[in-house]
Design an enzyme around this catalytic site. Structure first.
Site, PDB file in Angstrom:
ATOM      1  NE  ARG A  15      15.174-113.093  60.096  1.00  0.00           N
ATOM      2  CZ  ARG A  15      16.012-113.058  59.074  1.00  0.00           C
ATOM      3  NH1 ARG A  15      16.400-111.908  58.561  1.00  0.00           N
ATOM      4  NH2 ARG A  15      16.465-114.173  58.525  1.00  0.00           N
ATOM      5  CG  ASP A  16      14.368-113.409  55.059  1.00  0.00           C
ATOM      6  OD1 ASP A  16      14.108-112.442  54.319  1.00  0.00           O
ATOM      7  OD2 ASP A  16      15.257-114.230  54.792  1.00  0.00           O
ATOM      8  CG  HIS A 208      17.161-118.887  53.444  1.00  0.00           C
ATOM      9  ND1 HIS A 208      16.309-118.451  54.448  1.00  0.00           N
ATOM     10  CD2 HIS A 208      17.221-117.868  52.549  1.00  0.00           C
ATOM     11  CE1 HIS A 208      15.886-117.223  54.157  1.00  0.00           C
ATOM     12  NE2 HIS A 208      16.424-116.853  53.010  1.00  0.00           N
ATOM     13  CG  HIS A 210      15.902-115.328  48.612  1.00  0.00           C
ATOM     14  ND1 HIS A 210      15.525-114.045  48.961  1.00  0.00           N
ATOM     15  CD2 HIS A 210      16.416-115.870  49.736  1.00  0.00           C
ATOM     16  CE1 HIS A 210      15.813-113.829  50.232  1.00  0.00           C
ATOM     17  NE2 HIS A 210      16.357-114.922  50.722  1.00  0.00           N
ATOM     18  CB  CYS A 241      19.289-109.838  52.194  1.00  0.00           C
ATOM     19  SG  CYS A 241      20.680-109.077  53.037  1.00  0.00           S
ATOM     20  CG  ASN A 250      12.556-115.163  51.874  1.00  0.00           C
ATOM     21  OD1 ASN A 250      13.620-115.678  52.156  1.00  0.00           O
ATOM     22  ND2 ASN A 250      12.222-113.951  52.286  1.00  0.00           N
TER      23      ASN A 250
END
Length: 307
Positions: A15-16, A208, A210, A241, A250
């Site tokens: 997803r991300d 979360h 990065h 993002c 990430n």
């Protein structure tokens, strides 16, 4: 160094990780990567999002993909990102059992992302929470820009605590504090996560991070010092993002697992299978990935002495 004994990895690569890629993966290509995750014993996967395909074309085949992996929900947590009530209704209609809702602590970033202020998103969340509870859907929340915002700078810790206080009035499984643009530092991470853990000792928090500025793994260690045991990570270190300048990278799943296992922290994940997944994804995407362990190999690897 104070460390936790076990860590859960929440894999966000499908997803991300994919949302900044120019190539749109087919369902078959996503399935190839997902199969490696299953073989590696990854227990939690965010498989896609129910957003408009014009905004994030990489997620256009999310429902088709889910129809192929739904059968594995008894053995692993399979989660969809939902941006609003419509996305949650789509999830419910198609049998999705677990979802993740994202709002930003920064008003500016939230307006860029979902065209609402943070307060408006919190108000919208009341309806989502009620819908999820009534339909037996597990609801996670990610608070983006929990540490810093590329438009506003450092987000005050008091603001985050106030947002958490509001969210925790509702039925939520987990809240993830996100460094959406890789701006946070370990001291900042420790101070916020420690306060959150101390304030709500029996609630499940995740983080979360990065690696945009090379601090992702250090920030995980800081979170572990505070008692956080759940971390998002993306295979190969891909992603970011699309609504935040410079938000690439990430933390890399195989790099995180390698670091933790070398330190004696259990993840229950097969690192060799993860590395294979990273190589497969590199082949599919057609370019190098940011992760390091897949390139260098495990630190336990021994080489023959040159003759």
């Amino acid at each position: 160094m104070k460390l936790v004994n076990d860590v859960t990895i929440y894999e966000v690569g499908l997803r991300d990780g994919l949302q900044l890629e120019s190539k749109v993966l087919t369902v078959e290509e996503k399935l190839e990567v997902f199969t490696f995750f299953r073989d590696a014993n990854v227990s939690e996967v965010e498989f896609g999002s129910f957003v408009h395909q014009k905004l994030v074309p990489q997620m256009a085949n999310t429902l088709d993909f889910y129809s192929h992996i739904q059968q594995f929900e008894e053995e692993m947590e399979i989660v969809a990102l939902v941006p609003n009530l419509k996305g949650l209704e789509i999830a419910k209609a198609n049998g999705v059992r677990s979802v993740n809702y994202v709002l930003s602590a920064s008003n500016t970033h939230n307006q860029q992302n979902v065209r609402q202020t943070t307060e408006e998103s919190l108000n919208s969340f009341k309806v989502l929470s009620q819908f999820a509870s009534e339909n037996g859907i597990a609801l996670n929340v990610t608070v983006a820009t929990s540490f810093c915002c590329p438009f506003e700078g450092t987000v005050p810790q008091k603001r985050i605590m106030k947002i958490l206080d509001t969210l925790l009035l509702h039925n939520i499984k987990r809240i993830t504090l996100a460094d959406t643009t890789g701006m946070a530092n370990p001291k900042q991470v420790y101070e916020l996560t420690k306060e959150a853990v101390n304030e709500w000792r029996n609630f499940e928090f995740g983080c979360h991070f990065h690696n945009t500025r090379g601090m992702g793994l250090a920030n995980i260690l800081a979170g572990m010092e505070a008692g956080i045991t759940i971390y998002d990570a993306s295979i190969g270190g891909i992603g970011g993002c699309p609504f935040a300048p410079g938000a690439t990278g990430n933390v890399c799943t195989e790099d995180v697992v390698h670091m933790l296992e070398e330190m004696g922290v259990k993840t229950s994940i097969d690192l060799d299978k993860l590395i294979q997944a990273s190589h497969k994804l590199k082949e599919i995407l057609g370019h190098d990935l940011p992760g390091q362990v897949a390139k260098a190999g495990k630190s336990s690897r021994k080489y023959p002495v040159p003759s």
